[in-house]
Design a protein around this motif. Structure first.
Motif, PDB file in Angstrom:
ATOM      1  N   ALA B 140     -84.654  77.146 -41.503  1.00 42.11           N
ATOM      2  CA  ALA B 140     -85.433  76.223 -42.336  1.00 42.11           C
ATOM      3  C   ALA B 140     -84.744  74.862 -42.390  1.00 42.11           C
ATOM      4  CB  ALA B 140     -85.569  76.790 -43.746  1.00 42.11           C
ATOM      5  N   VAL B 141     -85.549  73.814 -42.540  1.00 40.46           N
ATOM      6  CA  VAL B 141     -84.983  72.492 -42.820  1.00 40.46           C
ATOM      7  C   VAL B 141     -85.356  72.099 -44.242  1.00 40.46           C
ATOM      8  CG1 VAL B 141     -84.709  71.523 -40.519  1.00 40.46           C
ATOM      9  CG2 VAL B 141     -86.942  71.430 -41.610  1.00 40.46           C
ATOM     10  N   VAL B 142     -84.361  71.757 -45.007  1.00 41.87           N
ATOM     11  CA  VAL B 142     -84.560  71.396 -46.405  1.00 41.87           C
ATOM     12  C   VAL B 142     -84.040  69.982 -46.666  1.00 41.87           C
ATOM     13  CG1 VAL B 142     -83.953  71.983 -48.784  1.00 41.87           C
ATOM     14  CG2 VAL B 142     -84.464  73.805 -47.147  1.00 41.87           C
ATOM     15  N   ASP B 143     -82.874  69.693 -46.141  1.00 41.16           N
ATOM     16  CA  ASP B 143     -82.254  68.380 -46.330  1.00 41.16           C
ATOM     17  C   ASP B 143     -82.922  67.363 -45.395  1.00 41.16           C
ATOM     18  OD1 ASP B 143     -79.482  66.991 -47.314  1.00 41.16           O
ATOM     19  OD2 ASP B 143     -80.034  66.332 -45.293  1.00 41.16           O
ATOM     20  N   MET B 144     -83.369  66.253 -45.965  1.00 42.71           N
ATOM     21  CA  MET B 144     -84.154  65.302 -45.175  1.00 42.71           C
ATOM     22  C   MET B 144     -83.344  64.659 -44.047  1.00 42.71           C
ATOM     23  SD  MET B 144     -86.607  63.353 -47.850  1.00 42.71           S
ATOM     24  CE  MET B 144     -85.475  63.130 -49.206  1.00 42.71           C
ATOM     25  N   CYS B 695     -85.881  70.223 -59.535  1.00 42.35           N
ATOM     26  CA  CYS B 695     -86.456  71.241 -58.659  1.00 42.35           C
ATOM     27  C   CYS B 695     -85.545  71.350 -57.441  1.00 42.35           C
ATOM     28  CB  CYS B 695     -87.871  70.825 -58.264  1.00 42.35           C
ATOM     29  SG  CYS B 695     -88.650  72.019 -57.173  1.00 42.35           S
ATOM     30  N   THR B 696     -84.976  72.521 -57.252  1.00 40.90           N
ATOM     31  CA  THR B 696     -83.901  72.676 -56.269  1.00 40.90           C
ATOM     32  C   THR B 696     -84.175  73.826 -55.308  1.00 40.90           C
ATOM     33  OG1 THR B 696     -82.389  71.984 -57.993  1.00 40.90           O
ATOM     34  CG2 THR B 696     -81.403  72.943 -56.056  1.00 40.90           C
ATOM     35  N   TYR B 697     -83.931  73.568 -54.046  1.00 42.80           N
ATOM     36  CA  TYR B 697     -83.988  74.605 -53.015  1.00 42.80           C
ATOM     37  C   TYR B 697     -82.584  74.899 -52.514  1.00 42.80           C
ATOM     38  CZ  TYR B 697     -89.055  74.028 -52.471  1.00 42.80           C
ATOM     39  OH  TYR B 697     -90.403  74.006 -52.675  1.00 42.80           O
ATOM     40  N   ASP B 698     -82.382  76.125 -52.044  1.00 43.94           N
ATOM     41  CA  ASP B 698     -81.142  76.378 -51.320  1.00 43.94           C
ATOM     42  C   ASP B 698     -81.361  76.033 -49.844  1.00 43.94           C
ATOM     43  OD1 ASP B 698     -82.358  78.518 -50.023  1.00 43.94           O
ATOM     44  OD2 ASP B 698     -81.240  80.064 -51.097  1.00 43.94           O
ATOM     45  N   SER B 699     -80.308  76.172 -49.045  1.00 45.97           N
ATOM     46  CA  SER B 699     -80.402  75.696 -47.664  1.00 45.97           C
ATOM     47  C   SER B 699     -81.340  76.558 -46.822  1.00 45.97           C
ATOM     48  CB  SER B 699     -79.007  75.658 -47.037  1.00 45.97           C
ATOM     49  OG  SER B 699     -78.443  76.949 -47.096  1.00 45.97           O
ATOM     50  N   ASP B 700     -81.713  77.733 -47.310  1.00 46.54           N
ATOM     51  CA  ASP B 700     -82.686  78.564 -46.597  1.00 46.54           C
ATOM     52  C   ASP B 700     -84.118  78.264 -47.022  1.00 46.54           C
ATOM     53  OD1 ASP B 700     -80.688  79.940 -45.223  1.00 46.54           O
ATOM     54  OD2 ASP B 700     -80.429  81.371 -46.869  1.00 46.54           O
ATOM     55  N   GLY B 701     -84.295  77.301 -47.904  1.00 45.32           N
ATOM     56  CA  GLY B 701     -85.643  76.973 -48.350  1.00 45.32           C
ATOM     57  C   GLY B 701     -86.157  77.854 -49.475  1.00 45.32           C
ATOM     58  N   GLN B 702     -85.247  78.586 -50.109  1.00 38.85           N
ATOM     59  CA  GLN B 702     -85.655  79.373 -51.273  1.00 38.85           C
ATOM     60  C   GLN B 702     -85.635  78.462 -52.506  1.00 38.85           C
ATOM     61  OE1 GLN B 702     -86.855  82.492 -51.427  1.00 38.85           O
ATOM     62  NE2 GLN B 702     -86.704  82.639 -49.195  1.00 38.85           N
ATOM     63  N   LEU B 703     -86.688  78.547 -53.297  1.00 34.68           N
ATOM     64  CA  LEU B 703     -86.793  77.727 -54.503  1.00 34.68           C
ATOM     65  C   LEU B 703     -85.900  78.334 -55.586  1.00 34.68           C
ATOM     66  CD1 LEU B 703     -88.200  75.360 -55.915  1.00 34.68           C
ATOM     67  CD2 LEU B 703     -90.098  76.899 -56.422  1.00 34.68           C
ATOM     68  N   LEU B 704     -84.875  77.607 -55.976  1.00 35.35           N
ATOM     69  CA  LEU B 704     -83.937  78.147 -56.964  1.00 35.35           C
ATOM     70  C   LEU B 704     -84.453  77.956 -58.393  1.00 35.35           C
ATOM     71  CD1 LEU B 704     -80.551  76.922 -55.433  1.00 35.35           C
ATOM     72  CD2 LEU B 704     -81.625  79.175 -55.237  1.00 35.35           C
ATOM     73  N   SER B 705     -85.144  76.858 -58.613  1.00 31.82           N
ATOM     74  CA  SER B 705     -85.638  76.560 -59.970  1.00 31.82           C
ATOM     75  C   SER B 705     -87.101  76.960 -60.036  1.00 31.82           C
ATOM     76  CB  SER B 705     -85.468  75.076 -60.263  1.00 31.82           C
ATOM     77  OG  SER B 705     -86.048  74.320 -59.212  1.00 31.82           O
ATOM     78  N   ALA B 706     -87.354  78.258 -59.967  1.00 30.47           N
ATOM     79  CA  ALA B 706     -88.720  78.740 -59.771  1.00 30.47           C
ATOM     80  C   ALA B 706     -89.380  79.231 -61.051  1.00 30.47           C
ATOM     81  CB  ALA B 706     -88.717  79.855 -58.723  1.00 30.47           C
ATOM     82  N   SER B 707     -88.726  79.039 -62.179  1.00 24.30           N
ATOM     83  CA  SER B 707     -89.334  79.437 -63.453  1.00 24.30           C
ATOM     84  C   SER B 707     -88.674  78.636 -64.568  1.00 24.30           C
ATOM     85  CB  SER B 707     -89.136  80.933 -63.708  1.00 24.30           C
ATOM     86  OG  SER B 707     -87.813  81.169 -64.163  1.00 24.30           O
ATOM     87  N   TYR B 708     -89.190  78.801 -65.773  1.00 23.62           N
ATOM     88  CA  TYR B 708     -88.595  78.102 -66.913  1.00 23.62           C
ATOM     89  C   TYR B 708     -87.220  78.654 -67.289  1.00 23.62           C
ATOM     90  CZ  TYR B 708     -93.084  75.841 -67.550  1.00 23.62           C
ATOM     91  OH  TYR B 708     -94.222  75.100 -67.365  1.00 23.62           O
ATOM     92  N   MET B 709     -86.809  79.735 -66.661  1.00 24.63           N
ATOM     93  CA  MET B 709     -85.434  80.204 -66.878  1.00 24.63           C
ATOM     94  C   MET B 709     -84.437  79.241 -66.240  1.00 24.63           C
ATOM     95  SD  MET B 709     -85.369  82.865 -68.785  1.00 24.63           S
ATOM     96  CE  MET B 709     -83.842  83.781 -68.504  1.00 24.63           C
ATOM     97  N   ASP B 710     -84.893  78.531 -65.195  1.00 24.40           N
ATOM     98  CA  ASP B 710     -83.976  77.639 -64.491  1.00 24.40           C
ATOM     99  C   ASP B 710     -84.457  76.198 -64.384  1.00 24.40           C
ATOM    100  OD1 ASP B 710     -81.652  79.236 -63.703  1.00 24.40           O
ATOM    101  OD2 ASP B 710     -83.134  80.457 -62.665  1.00 24.40           O
ATOM    102  N   TYR B 711     -85.752  75.970 -64.584  1.00 22.59           N
ATOM    103  CA  TYR B 711     -86.270  74.597 -64.555  1.00 22.59           C
ATOM    104  C   TYR B 711     -86.403  74.140 -66.000  1.00 22.59           C
ATOM    105  CZ  TYR B 711     -88.925  70.491 -63.242  1.00 22.59           C
ATOM    106  OH  TYR B 711     -89.322  69.192 -63.046  1.00 22.59           O
ATOM    107  N   ALA B 712     -85.586  73.154 -66.361  1.00 30.96           N
ATOM    108  CA  ALA B 712     -85.522  72.728 -67.763  1.00 30.96           C
ATOM    109  C   ALA B 712     -86.475  71.572 -68.015  1.00 30.96           C
ATOM    110  CB  ALA B 712     -84.101  72.306 -68.110  1.00 30.96           C
ATOM    111  N   ILE B 713     -87.408  71.755 -68.916  1.00 25.14           N
ATOM    112  CA  ILE B 713     -88.210  70.628 -69.366  1.00 25.14           C
ATOM    113  C   ILE B 713     -87.891  70.380 -70.838  1.00 25.14           C
ATOM    114  CG2 ILE B 713     -90.064  70.805 -67.678  1.00 25.14           C
ATOM    115  CD1 ILE B 713     -91.725  72.289 -69.648  1.00 25.14           C
ATOM    116  N   PRO B 714     -87.985  69.120 -71.256  1.00 27.68           N
ATOM    117  CA  PRO B 714     -87.547  68.822 -72.613  1.00 27.68           C
ATOM    118  C   PRO B 714     -88.448  69.459 -73.673  1.00 27.68           C
ATOM    119  CG  PRO B 714     -88.484  66.869 -71.566  1.00 27.68           C
ATOM    120  CD  PRO B 714     -88.411  67.929 -70.519  1.00 27.68           C
ATOM    121  N   ARG B 715     -87.815  69.846 -74.754  1.00 26.97           N
ATOM    122  CA  ARG B 715     -88.558  70.325 -75.923  1.00 26.97           C
ATOM    123  C   ARG B 715     -88.387  69.273 -77.024  1.00 26.97           C
ATOM    124  NH1 ARG B 715     -86.921  76.750 -75.138  1.00 26.97           N
ATOM    125  NH2 ARG B 715     -86.252  76.360 -73.023  1.00 26.97           N
ATOM    126  N   ALA B 716     -89.128  69.449 -78.078  1.00 25.64           N
ATOM    127  CA  ALA B 716     -89.127  68.426 -79.125  1.00 25.64           C
ATOM    128  C   ALA B 716     -87.708  68.116 -79.589  1.00 25.64           C
ATOM    129  CB  ALA B 716     -89.994  68.882 -80.294  1.00 25.64           C
TER     130      ALA B 716
END
Lengths: 263, 787
Positions: B140-144, B695-716
């Motif tokens: 896979a190619v991930v890094d531009m 939003c982060t991928y590993d070098s194999d193209g697996q999405l690491l931040s694939a849920s709210y357990m790892d993708y942080a969005i701000p709360r109030a």
């Protein structure tokens, strides 16, 4: 999720019997298990709910002065009813997840699951608590065996946790910003005969006691006593949210802050 | 005293009554008789050769209606791209085929391989697990930067490389820019990453396809910001269904933020499958699917440089960006890093020479496209970080350096192809200094330091080009569609009005703000005006809502149509009043004859239009309904200045936003409360990008931040109480309302202020690291401070 049967026994004996069924899985709140099932990452044939067992509910004090919490007791109940006797433990329970989680999740479920980032295991270990099951009593030091691993046998149920109440204690949590589980959290408990320090969130082996800090604090209960002490970052979890070295650093910071809060 | 109606009133959002009481009608609320459910089997491999997809066992599973694979769509068109970029050599961009279901290869985790239509979602999912997929995994190619190297694995075998285009802007200026750098007294260089984001609208995407065999009519219900655009793209380019046989409905939509602009495979699939299965087919995205199938945003890697003369005047700017396209070209993807980004590089400054290079790159990741701000946040972030870095390198005050280089004369033609019509950057900066209480900062810093914390103050300016867009201009720039907007104003017999608009409201409050404009024009209560949107069957062809365009473009179309209504109504009134048309005045909902006490009420005129017993039928038609299409003469250019104040815990690296002030110039304002709300929402997303979201991928193209357990969005609790001011107003000169647009400003203008503040706090702690990439997480701050 896949299809499964549900059993809701009303006694520990019936629960143990139900768990004897093939591919049976206990559920004590389901705050980890239900998302796992929804993602189809587990396929139990029968879920045995432990939430209908009266003898696993509630909080009392035994004749040794220990705070005894039924395995099926909700975090929200601990937050409220343990506040007078063991405020550090109640405070920990009050900050697990959100109100929905605290009103479904149970102490027995959390301890049995032993998520490396769960809050409760640090309190159990730092308090030197005793984990009671349907079959035996297990000292905290013998109970937690690594990430998601415990001394529980197949089909064994955490029916109660007995907490000796320290002179003073504090739980200091640094959250992972997405999940809001501990990135690193430290529970410091000061007893008459010494100090126990348990760390969650940090180690690849799950909750652990920081014995160097315990020794230093047992002789001098002051944040300055652990100045210069470090934990090794190599065994620490390294992920999107922080390196092992960062977590190791936070173990020191959180411990100092916990002690400072008690000084 | 605040107005209680019309333009300038903070009328309460009427749509909130249904949204807040659970009475909204979202796409997932639509359930059609006989409906079947689709589950997409998605690739868990980022890059691989698809050898076979065996559905035989799955087809025998209970409840299965039909299973589709890529082979079923060979005769179906490619998911189209709506914008063509021409590279610096004059060549068209490389444009790969984008299949509805993967065929031949899989190119990102989450790409649909097969689709199971079944009686229930559970049965569809069970059957999907019985599909046997044979994939030979490829690197896979991930890094531009890796992706464009010789010998890198190719995402598309039929393209010459992973480079979509290499764009130079303005190519003719490049030599002069380079010379200016040679002549510069000082050059500041900054390399940075604009982090990939997931849009995360509250409502995930949904599509329901329906087909009427008796008439051959197709209907698609979908979570879209622009149903007409979907009808055109999907009908004409993918499925070959003419517009008169295809209706697209986007009912209540729970947030879009750009990611619901685009035409997605799932929409085409449900429309196609409804006919193939002869029953309605419904897909509701799970949140997990959304992470790996909604177009992502941002994802730029940039090197930017400023040249200054000995007096600290900006003399030239050049910037090189790698822009991630993901595995396929989403609808507007090529335009985001080019025409929505390069054209903004002048910012608020009179830099005379600018050169922008953008390399758009294919990778084995989810397609990247517009997300709130779309190109303009990326431009603002790099420029405003660079200006701050210039100031610190030169030892001058960052605000003073900005003020010195501000554009002060309007209209102003930038060296990057756009002409700002109005603005007053000095005024917004003055306002910012006032509302952010800069004077009190040192005392607040001392208070923070007394508790062991560091405190930092950061500012930035921004300019955006929105009100998208002049069709003739964007056509020259590669747009494959016009960007006008439409409105039909229908007056009912008893005087109420219905506005059928091509704009689409998915949180913006059109149903409240648009009636305020008409109420003002006619002098009637807002409650007499109703807004209809989101259905191609009952709205004129319109281009939808994105790029902060609804009021500036859609609202202007509505004004034009209403002007036609008023003109005709005056004719009717002049007949009824037996007066000359030129003497008729409309005020407070009544027509009167100038200089007399003769008048006729609005409702009497409208009734006459539909009950034309006494009516000038020889001169005008009965009825009172008009349509207008409005194509703007220019973009609008909202601008402003933002200030962020952070506290930094040097022991943990934790940054908290203590204060945030925004001074915006949105031109004229229809509903100040809604504008404030839009700014608040934009700030939350901008601060989210700056501090938390990644939003982060590993070098194999697996999405690491694939849920709210790892993708942080701000709360109030992650956000402060903002100080928001929009009293600086230089009205847009070319639209009838003088409005500019406010939807994206908060997200565009806030990330650099946050990072500038964090760096200021670190400097105050004795650590000058020059730059830190977003998101500025505790781990990154700690590593930077201890590096």
């Amino acid at each position: 999720m896949y299809n499964f049967d549900v059993e809701k026994p009303t006694s520990i004996a019936d629960a143990v019997a139900a768990l004897g069924r093939e591919e049976a899985q206990p559920m004590s709140g389901g705050q980890t298990l239900i998302p796992t099932l929804k993602a189809r990452l587990a396929m139990p044939s029968v879920l045995v709910s432990l939430r209908g067992i009266d003898e696993m509910q509630g909080i009392c004090t035994d004749d040794q002065g220990r705070l005894c919490i039924g395995g099926g007791t909700l975090h929200a109940v601990v937050a409220k009813e343990a506040a007078a006797q063991y405020p550090a433990l109640a405070g920990l329970a009050a900050r697990i997840g959100d109100p929905a989680v605290r009103n479904r999740g149970t102490i027995g479920g959390s301890v049995a699951n032993n998520d490396p980032s769960a809050c409760y295991p640090s309190a159990v270990l730092a308090s030197g608590a005793t984990v009671v099951t349907n079959a035996r009593e297990i000292a905290a030091d013998d109970f937690f065996e690594g990430m998601f691993a415990t001394a529980l046998e197949e089909g064994e149920i955490v029916t109660e946790v007995k907490f000796p109440i320290p002179e003073k204690a504090h739980y200091e949590k640094f959250i992972q910003p997405a999940s809001r589980f501990p990135l690193v959290a430290v529970f410091v408990a000061k007893f008459g005969d010494g100090v126990r320090v348990a760390v969650t969130g940090a180690s690849e082996d799950g909750v652990f006691r920081w014995t160097d800090a315990e020794a230093a604090l047992s002789s001098n209960f002051d944040a300055g006593a652990i100045e210069g002490l470090t934990v090794d970052g190599s065994g620490m979890i390294s992920d999107l949210h922080g390196s092992g070295d960062y977590r190791a650093h936070l173990v020191g910071v959180m411990t100092k802050r916990a002690v400072a809060a008690l000084s | 005293m605040p107005k209680d109606g019309g333009i300038g009133a903070s009328s309460k959002r009427r749509e909130d009554v249904r949204f807040l009481t659970g009475e909204g009608n979202y796409t997932d609320d639509i359930n059609l008789n006989g409906q079947a459910y689709v589950f997409f089997l998605r690739s868990d491999i980022a890059h691989g050769t698809l050898n076979s997809v065996d559905t035989s066992a799955a087809e025998a599973m209970p409840g299965v209606v039909k299973i589709f694979t890529g082979a079923d769509f060979e005769a179906v068109g490619s998911i189209p791209c709506g914008w063509q970029v021409t590279d610096k050599h004059g060549e068209a961009m490389q444009e790969p085929r984008h299949p509805v279901l993967a065929h031949g290869k899989v190119r990102h985790v989450g790409e649909p391989i097969a689709a199971v239509v079944a009686e229930s979602l559970g049965e569809a999912r069970d059957a999907a697990e019985a599909i046997e997929v044979d994939i030979s995994e490829l690197p896979a190619v991930v890094d531009m930067k890796e992706a464009v190297k010789d010998g890198a694995p190719k995402v598309h075998d039929d393209l010459t490389s992973n480079l979509c285009y290499d764009w130079g802007f303005v190519e003719e200026n490049k030599g002069a820019v380079d010379q200016a750098f040679k002549d510069a007294a000082h050059v500041t260089t900054l390399e940075l990453v604009n982090n990939r984001l997931v849009a995360n609208p509250m409502e995930p995407r949904v599509a329901v396809g329906d087909y009427a065999r008796g008439t051959g009519d197709h209907t698609l219900y979908t979570t879209s910001q622009n149903p007409h655009v979907i009808r055109l793209l999907m009908g004409a380019f993918v499925l070959g269904i003419p517009e008169h046989k295809l209706r697209v409905v986007a009912p209540d939509v729970g947030g879009g933020f750009g990611t619901k602009i685009f035409h997605y495979q799932e929409e085409a699939f449900c429309t196609f499958a409804a006919k193939a299965c002869n029953r309605p087919v419904k897909w509701t995205s799970s949140r997990s699917e959304a992470f790996m199938s909604d177009a992502h945003g941002r994802d730029h890697v940039t090197k930017i440089q400023m040249a200054l003369d000995a007096d600290n005047n900006f003399t030239a700017l050049r910037t090189d960006t790698y822009a991630n396209m993901g595995a396929y070209l989403s609808t507007f993807a090529p335009s985001v890093p080019t025409w929505l980004h390069g054209t903004l590089m002048a910012g608020n400054y009179k830099t005379p020479l600018i050169y922008v290079n953008v390399k758009a790159v294919f990778t084995n990741t989810v397609p990247v496209d517009a997300y709130r701000g779309a190109g303009r946040p990326e431009a603002t972030y790099q420029l405003e970080r660079l200006v701050d870095k210039c100031a610190h390198e030169l030892g001058v005050d960052p605000i003073a350096l900005r003020r010195q280089n501000f554009i002060t004369e309007f209209p102003y033609a930038t060296p990057v192809a756009v002409e700002y019509d109005t603005g007053d950057y000095v005024a917004t900066m003055d306002k910012l200094e006032e509302i952010s209480d800069m004077a009190g900062f040192n005392a607040r810093r001392a208070a923070s330091e007394a508790k062991g914390k560091l405190r930092g103050f950061g500012v930035n300016c921004y300019i955006e080009a929105c009100g998208i867009a002049p069709s003739n201009l964007v056509g020259q720039l590669g747009a494959r569609a016009g960007l006008y907007e439409s409105a039909t104003v229908r007056v009912n017999a008893t005087g109420g009005l219905v506005v059928m608009t091509g704009s689409h409201s998915h949180g913006q409050g059109h149903e409240t703000a648009f009636p305020q404009v008409i109420a003002e024009m006619i002098g009637i209560p807002e409650e007499m005006v109703e807004i209809v949107h989101g259905d191609t069957a009952n709205t004129p062809m319109g281009m939808g809502t994105y790029g902060s365009r609804s009021l500036a473009v859609g609202g202007s179309a509505m004004v034009r149509a209403t002007e036609k209504i008023i003109a005709k109504a005056k004719k009717i009134a002049s007949h009824l009043l037996e007066a000359s048309e030129g003497d008729i005045e409309l005020k407070d909902g009544a027509f009167s004859v100038a200089g007399t006490d003769k008048s006729v009420a609005w409702g009497d005129v409208t009734l006459a239009a539909y009950v034309p017993h006494n009516y000038p039928l020889e001169d005008i038609e009965p009825g009172l309904e008009e349509t207008a299409f409005y194509d703007p003469a220019n973009f609008t250019y909202p601008s402003g200045a933002y200030a962020c104040e952070v506290e930094l815990d040097p022991e943990t690296g934790q940054v908290t936003i203590e204060r945030f002030a925004a001074a915006d110039d949105f031109g004229n304002i229809v509903n100040p409360m809604i504008v404030t709300g839009q700014v608040h929402g934009g700030l939350a997303q901008g601060i989210g990008q700056a501090l938390m979201e990644n939003c982060t991928y590993d070098s194999d193209g697996q999405l690491l931040s694939a849920s709210y357990m790892d993708y942080a969005i701000p709360r109030a609790s992650d956000l402060p109480f903002y100080t928001v001011d929009h009293s600086c107003q230089t009205p847009c000169t070319h639209n009838p309302l003088g409005v500019k647009g406010c939807g994206e400003a908060g997200a565009i203008g806030s990330p650099p202020a946050v990072v500038n503040a964090v760096l200021d706090a670190m400097r105050s702690g004795g650590k000058d690291v020059g730059h830190i990439d977003m998101p500025v997480t505790p781990a990154r701050v700690w590593a930077a401070m201890n590096g």
